[in-house]
Design an enzyme around this catalytic site. Structure first.
Site, mmCIF file in Angstrom:
data_model
loop_
_atom_site.group_PDB
_atom_site.id
_atom_site.type_symbol
_atom_site.label_atom_id
_atom_site.label_comp_id
_atom_site.label_asym_id
_atom_site.label_seq_id
_atom_site.Cartn_x
_atom_site.Cartn_y
_atom_site.Cartn_z
ATOM 1 N N SER A 237 1.105 4.553 0.595
ATOM 2 C CA SER A 237 2.208 3.740 0.067
ATOM 3 C C SER A 237 3.298 4.609 -0.545
ATOM 4 O O SER A 237 4.497 4.386 -0.319
ATOM 5 C CB SER A 237 1.677 2.751 -0.971
ATOM 6 O OG SER A 237 0.769 1.849 -0.384
ATOM 7 N N ARG B 155 7.370 5.412 0.854
ATOM 8 C CA ARG B 155 8.515 5.217 -0.022
ATOM 9 C C ARG B 155 9.253 6.531 -0.292
ATOM 10 O O ARG B 155 10.483 6.548 -0.373
ATOM 11 C CB ARG B 155 8.050 4.553 -1.321
ATOM 12 C CG ARG B 155 7.647 3.085 -1.121
ATOM 13 C CD ARG B 155 6.686 2.591 -2.193
ATOM 14 N NE ARG B 155 6.411 1.162 -2.060
ATOM 15 C CZ ARG B 155 5.562 0.642 -1.163
ATOM 16 N NH1 ARG B 155 4.926 1.420 -0.307
ATOM 17 N NH2 ARG B 155 5.363 -0.664 -1.115
ATOM 18 N N ARG C 182 3.466 -9.915 12.909
ATOM 19 C CA ARG C 182 3.606 -9.877 11.446
ATOM 20 C C ARG C 182 4.785 -10.732 10.998
ATOM 21 O O ARG C 182 5.893 -10.609 11.530
ATOM 22 C CB ARG C 182 3.816 -8.434 10.964
ATOM 23 C CG ARG C 182 2.730 -7.457 11.392
ATOM 24 C CD ARG C 182 1.424 -7.668 10.669
ATOM 25 N NE ARG C 182 1.443 -7.162 9.327
ATOM 26 C CZ ARG C 182 1.126 -5.919 8.983
ATOM 27 N NH1 ARG C 182 0.798 -5.035 9.902
ATOM 28 N NH2 ARG C 182 1.130 -5.542 7.726
ATOM 29 N N GLN D 50 6.072 -6.280 0.307
ATOM 30 C CA GLN D 50 6.908 -5.361 1.086
ATOM 31 C C GLN D 50 8.318 -5.913 1.281
ATOM 32 O O GLN D 50 9.283 -5.143 1.385
ATOM 33 C CB GLN D 50 6.253 -5.071 2.432
ATOM 34 C CG GLN D 50 4.984 -4.245 2.309
ATOM 35 C CD GLN D 50 4.202 -4.172 3.606
ATOM 36 O OE1 GLN D 50 4.525 -4.850 4.586
ATOM 37 N NE2 GLN D 50 3.163 -3.354 3.621
ATOM 38 N N SER E 136 0.504 -8.794 -4.976
ATOM 39 C CA SER E 136 0.594 -7.334 -4.803
ATOM 40 C C SER E 136 1.736 -6.719 -5.613
ATOM 41 O O SER E 136 2.382 -5.762 -5.174
ATOM 42 C CB SER E 136 0.763 -6.982 -3.320
ATOM 43 O OG SER E 136 -0.274 -7.510 -2.547
ATOM 44 N N ASP F 25 -5.624 -4.819 -0.001
ATOM 45 C CA ASP F 25 -6.138 -3.805 0.915
ATOM 46 C C ASP F 25 -7.581 -3.437 0.620
ATOM 47 O O ASP F 25 -8.263 -2.839 1.463
ATOM 48 C CB ASP F 25 -5.265 -2.548 0.865
ATOM 49 C CG ASP F 25 -3.962 -2.718 1.623
ATOM 50 O OD1 ASP F 25 -3.841 -3.691 2.394
ATOM 51 O OD2 ASP F 25 -3.052 -1.885 1.436
#
Length: 426
Positions: A22, A26, A122, A169, A195, A315
């Protein structure tokens, strides 16, 4: 590739956690947007993060890759139009965050993102709608709210709302692109905010690269707001910490087996939501000790089940499902309806594959009820890296587990098998 996993007797050793996937995503994007040259130390070069890196190269940034660092010449926000469609393979993080980034290109430019069959399922509609309110011309090429995604340059800014219950996200995507909008951006997050730690990670990265922002949490339930004015990313020297998501498999295995494992490069004060795995194995009965940068798990293989809400760490669902399947008692895992929109429907597929290895499991809308005693069997990975790694550690615990289509673990943890071999003992 199929994997046949045999039982081991105990675990022992010291290993280094892979860099955070992650944070690597970024950091690659922030460095690509920055003015000047950045140095990213200990980056993760996995299938997913390389999808982001290569997409940033297509958008105009220059990357020099070394084993222990990555040197990035940023674009200062002057995004170019790629000559071809950008294929981000299976990386949902890439397509979601970069869809907003592509909008800061000149207005005459079009960028198209696509990926594999799984990625093209998705959901993206919430992000499409939110960006539309900010003057971005973005569409799903099939008009079904999923990739391929076509983005026309032009990011006016303004105010927009987004549903917080589908994917963090989407929120990270708008936040990372907002500094290069024409006008200030106000992003209001409505409803349940799933999240959220991932958004906090995004904020910590952009802050390191010089971006200022305001964040307002009012007394109104289920409401958050972010405010970002036009500004430039600054180059930075940035070290990427170890990944609790990837380390969760070693942590879980050490809790499930007799023995002791020490994992380096895990920050005690990390903002990663998946750090909750430490509290989980500790509550199940494993002995855990931590320094500022290391974690040691001392287990005897006897664990107790309990109920857990994984809303901020979806996750971890496959890992925790395996832990609970090997524990005494019945557990309820809840809060993970959004895990149905990952690489696969992880709630449903975890239920199917746990049944295939003899576990008594009930599928809920937002989770699983699990009663242990796995016996072994054949499972399908569903081409999901986290399913492969979770069922691999189950195989090491009980033996006689075959995993079909197992090579996809390199999406996030390319040397997973080597690390497992280093700590498992016959």
């Amino acid at each position: 590739m199929d994997l046949n996993v045999e039982k081991v007797n105990f675990v022992d050793g010291t290993i280094k956690a892979p860099a955070s996937k992650s944070y690597s995503h970024r950091a690659f994007i922030a460095a690509a947007l920055a003015e000047g040259q950045s140095v990213l130390r200990d980056p993760l070069y996995s299938e997913d993060t390389l999808a982001t890196l290569e997409a940033c190269e297509n958008l105009g940034a220059l990357f020099q890759r070394y084993p222990d660092k990555c040197i990035v010449q940023g674009t200062a926000g002057y995004i170019r139009t790629p000559e071809n469609v950008i294929d981000v393979k299976n990386s949902g993080t890439s397509v979601r965050i970069l869809s907003s980034i592509a909008a800061i290109a000149p207005r005459a430019n079009y960028t198209i993102f696509t990926g594999d069959e799984s990625l093209r399922k998705r959901p993206m509609q919430d992000l499409i709608d939110a960006l539309g309110n900010l003057g971005v011309d973005i569409v799903s090429s099939q008009s079904n709210g999923t990739p391929p995604i076509i983005v026309k340059g032009g990011f006016d800014g303004g105010q927009t709302d987004i549903n917080g219950s589908v994917s963090s996200q989407f929120i990270s995507s708008i936040i990372m692109a907002a500094p290069y909008s024409k006008n200030p951006v106000t992003l209001n997050v409505r409803g349940t905010f799933v999240s959220k730690p991932y958004v906090n990670m995004t904020l910590s990265v952009i802050k390191h690269f010089g971006i200022e922002f305001e964040y307002d949490t009012t007394n109104v339930p289920e409401y958050s707001s972010y405010y970002i004015e036009p500004q430039k990313y600054e180059c930075a020297d940035y070290t990427i910490e170890g990944d609790y998501s990837s380390a969760s498999y070693m942590i879980a295995l050490a809790a499930m087996m007799p023995g002791k494992v020490t994992i380096e490069n895990l920050y005690k004060d990390s903002m990663q939501g998946d750090k909750i795995i430490v509290d989980i194995v500790r509550k199940m009965g494993a002995k855990v000790t931590q320094t500022e940068t290391t974690l040691t798990v001392d287990g005897d293989g006897n664990l107790e089940a309990f109920d857990i809400d994984l809303g901020d760490a979806p996750d971890l669902l496959p890992t925790v499902a395996i832990l609970m399947a090997t524990a005494n008692g019945t557990s309820h895992i809840t809060g993970v309806e959004h895990a149905r929109f990952k690489e696969t429907d992880r709630v449903h597929n975890c239920a199917i594959e746990l049944e295939n290895v003899g576990v008594d499991v009930e599928e809920l809308r937002d989770g699983l009820i699990i009663k242990g005693s796995p016996t072994g069997g054949t499972v399908d990975s569903h081409m999901d890296h986290r399913m492969v790694m979770a069922f691999y550690i189950l195989g090491l615990k009980i033996g006689d587990v075959k995993i079909k289509n197992a090579n996809c673990y390199d999406v996030s943890f390319p040397n997973f098998l080597e690390v497992m071999n280093d700590i498992t003992k016959q």
